[in-house]
Design an enzyme around this catalytic site. Sequence first.
Site, PDB file in Angstrom:
ATOM      1  CB  CYS A 170      49.898  27.167  26.128  1.00 23.52           C
ATOM      2  SG  CYS A 170      48.324  27.873  26.638  1.00 23.52           S
ATOM      3  NE  ARG A 201      54.278  21.448  29.194  1.00 25.50           N
ATOM      4  CZ  ARG A 201      55.433  21.464  29.814  1.00 25.50           C
ATOM      5  NH1 ARG A 201      56.225  20.437  29.726  1.00 25.50           N
ATOM      6  NH2 ARG A 201      55.813  22.498  30.515  1.00 25.50           N
ATOM      7  CD1 TRP A 205      43.256  23.481  29.891  1.00 26.22           C
ATOM      8  CD2 TRP A 205      45.184  22.888  30.821  1.00 26.22           C
ATOM      9  NE1 TRP A 205      42.976  22.585  30.892  1.00 26.22           N
ATOM     10  CE2 TRP A 205      44.141  22.207  31.476  1.00 26.22           C
ATOM     11  CE3 TRP A 205      46.485  22.664  31.242  1.00 26.22           C
ATOM     12  CZ2 TRP A 205      44.360  21.332  32.524  1.00 26.22           C
ATOM     13  CZ3 TRP A 205      46.692  21.799  32.281  1.00 26.22           C
ATOM     14  CH2 TRP A 205      45.656  21.131  32.916  1.00 26.22           C
ATOM     15  CG  ASN A 237      53.043  28.530  24.909  1.00 24.48           C
ATOM     16  OD1 ASN A 237      52.024  28.335  24.272  1.00 24.48           O
ATOM     17  ND2 ASN A 237      53.980  27.607  25.070  1.00 24.48           N
ATOM     18  N   GLY A 238      51.804  32.330  27.095  1.00 21.85           N
ATOM     19  CA  GLY A 238      52.089  33.452  28.000  1.00 21.85           C
ATOM     20  C   GLY A 238      50.895  34.372  28.145  1.00 21.85           C
ATOM     21  CD  GLU A 263      56.118  26.404  50.527  1.00 21.69           C
ATOM     22  OE1 GLU A 263      55.540  25.826  51.455  1.00 21.69           O
ATOM     23  OE2 GLU A 263      56.507  25.819  49.492  1.00 21.69           O
ATOM     24  CE  LYS A 282      59.002  23.383  49.147  1.00 20.40           C
ATOM     25  NZ  LYS A 282      57.604  23.541  48.948  1.00 20.40           N
ATOM     26  CD  GLU A 325      59.725  19.896  51.057  1.00 17.97           C
ATOM     27  OE1 GLU A 325      59.102  18.848  51.214  1.00 17.97           O
ATOM     28  OE2 GLU A 325      59.193  20.909  50.580  1.00 17.97           O
ATOM     29  CG  HIS A 344      56.061  36.714  72.676  1.00 17.61           C
ATOM     30  ND1 HIS A 344      55.724  37.394  73.822  1.00 17.61           N
ATOM     31  CD2 HIS A 344      55.713  37.518  71.648  1.00 17.61           C
ATOM     32  CE1 HIS A 344      55.160  38.543  73.499  1.00 17.61           C
ATOM     33  NE2 HIS A 344      55.152  38.646  72.182  1.00 17.61           N
ATOM     34  CE  LYS A 362      54.930  16.500  43.441  1.00 14.84           C
ATOM     35  NZ  LYS A 362      55.340  17.778  44.051  1.00 14.84           N
TER      36      LYS A 362
HETATM   37  C1  F6R Z   1      56.199  20.201  50.362  1.00 10.77           C
HETATM   38  C2  F6R Z   1      55.143  19.399  49.768  1.00 10.77           C
HETATM   39  C3  F6R Z   1      54.123  18.823  50.670  1.00 10.77           C
HETATM   40  C4  F6R Z   1      52.735  18.825  49.988  1.00 10.77           C
HETATM   41  C5  F6R Z   1      51.721  18.065  50.858  1.00 10.77           C
HETATM   42  C6  F6R Z   1      50.336  18.135  50.274  1.00 10.77           C
HETATM   43  O1  F6R Z   1      57.080  20.703  49.406  1.00 10.77           O
HETATM   44  O2  F6R Z   1      55.125  19.185  48.585  1.00 10.77           O
HETATM   45  O3  F6R Z   1      54.074  19.478  51.885  1.00 10.77           O
HETATM   46  O4  F6R Z   1      52.335  20.144  49.805  1.00 10.77           O
HETATM   47  O5  F6R Z   1      52.112  16.730  50.958  1.00 10.77           O
HETATM   48  O6  F6R Z   1      50.302  17.604  48.996  1.00 10.77           O
HETATM   49  P1  F6R Z   1      49.121  17.959  48.004  1.00 10.77           P
HETATM   50  O7  F6R Z   1      49.245  19.406  47.672  1.00 10.77           O
HETATM   51  O8  F6R Z   1      49.345  17.068  46.804  1.00 10.77           O
HETATM   52  O9  F6R Z   1      47.846  17.656  48.715  1.00 10.77           O
END
Ligand code: F6R
Length: 608
Positions: A2, A27, A72, A97-98, A481, A485, A488, A504, A603
């Site tokens: 939105c 968006r 959306w 929005n929200g 996770e 984060k 990376e 273990h 990405k």
């Molecule tokens: C970590 C990250 C990657 C993605 C992975 C899958 O921060 O972004 O581990 O999660 O490459 O990517 P998607 O979700 O686009 O399939």
Amino acid sequence: MCGIVGAIAQRNVIPILLQGLQRLEYRGYDSAGLVVIKNSTFERLRSTGRVTELTKKSAHSSGKIGIAHTRWATHGVPSERNAHPHISCDSVAVVHNGIIENYEELRAQLTARGYLFSSDTDSEVIAHLIHSYYLQNNDLLAATRAALVELIGAYAICVLAVNNPQHLVCARRGSPLLLGLGENENFVASDVSAVLAVTKNIVYLAEGDVAEINLHSYRIFDEGGKQVQRAMHVSELSNDSVELGEYSHYMQKEIFEQPQALADTLEAVCNSQALIPGLFGADAAVDFKNIGSILILACGTSHHAGMVARYWLEDIAGIPCTVEIASEYRYRKSVANDKTLVVTISQSGETADTIAALNHAMLLGHVYTLAICNVPESALVRLSRLRFLTRAGPEIGVASTKAFTTQLAALFLLTLVLTKQHQRLSAEEEREHLHQLRHLPSAVQLVLNMAPEIALLSEKFASKHHTLFLGRGLHYPIALEGALKLKEISYIHAEAYPAGELKHGPLALVDKYMPVIAVAPNDTLLEKLKSNLQEVRARGGELFVFADAGTRLQSSEGVTLIQMPEHAGYLSPILHTVALQLLAYYVALQKGTDVDKPRNLAKSVTVE
Ligand code: F6R
């Protein structure tokens, strides 16, 4: 996602509003609308098509003050009657929005007072509520502030009253909103790109702010009602870039966008009749009846979302679920079960391994497929029978943040729909889960408010070379996770373990140089986790514990407690994730790494 644009000027604002909406098109949206004041009445135009449709409709319209919106919707046919702006009694118009969490209650109260509702949205209650106060004193600012006190949830709103064409009122809590300052004209928008064509002078509203803007001036009030000054920034962005706005990095922006991204993803559950298979596609009602188990395939962060979902699907829906890393599954000669729903999860929908895994599953004989994805026209979505599109908006930072939490929201919806369809969800449980979901954007906002505290904490990690993350049950994938984060974007070696597994093997690594980060929700495994933390302390390991209220854990020698605002039950993994995202982000800042483009990573991994 939105989007909001508002404008007051000495010229016709319709082209400005439309141009703003066009800038927000990237968006994603499925309906758009605007309202201006013309000859002392509202002229409202709405369309379920593109902004260009609205442009055609508005060819003969004009007005010097107006508000506009892109919406959306997440299921059903997006309709004109649900498109914003919503108008109360031909007098007050609102774009929002929200998510308003208590909208059902407000709707019932307003209906009893004679207000007629013409949409299914939660947003319409805001228009009627403001109108009910506006009737009392004809003061739009006061009426908006009075109405906001009654709203529970996340919002960015912009309000217009037909007999008050000198000003716009706007407010934010949990969703972004900014003012654009022009010369003898002023603007409001949810995103800086919407006003860049008319001004570069931007004032970002803070959480809880309410503002009134006129042709030549504006006033901002903080959440206590005190008039405040907010700094003006001169945007350096070109009109074409996907804006960073007030943020330093896309990752930071995307972390802070999560309340809005979740609200957009969960828009469907604003409606109490929302938990229907149709959310996942036309064939879902039949497919979901036929399936007896689930196989989740994904990579990286998306795989962690699948791991959380396994707990939900087995615990709440009672459906057996396995989760596999796509790059492994694609080369494994596994046994297909034609009653299994294969769920792929992906931000991009273009990850080569996930696509290959899905193709492999179909070759093995799997028929039922569902993609949970952030990109509508992606390969994965096109390949799958069913789909659920998360509404995170573009994710530019390489490290996935808002895509992950919206995937979790989607997977929780899937769990609830399947539970309901298999007749395992009582009406009471359904109400409670829906209530938790509606509250989620606000709950995430409370975690984001911890940013200054987490930024301070990050200083302790900058000199470290290794870290250990611990979690149990539903929060073990969140430990994974958190570690992903951190590694990376800060390049600090981070590993995650289910806390019970420490003894273990990994306990051998623990000494006074090893910081151990623990995810400690107030759940049934808490006492077990506490014992595991004792094992760490006994070996001199330094503990950093993200603990929910009520855990009775305290800071002490070698133990730093980071108090989480509330416990969110089954949705707790989402809140703990946000805290760990912030930690990774601020540690990376300390280390001066390239947060948005960490070395060696891309990405969208479209190659094997
Ligand atoms: C970590 C990250 C990657 C993605 C992975 C899958 O921060 O972004 O581990 O999660 O490459 O990517 P998607 O979700 O686009 O399939």
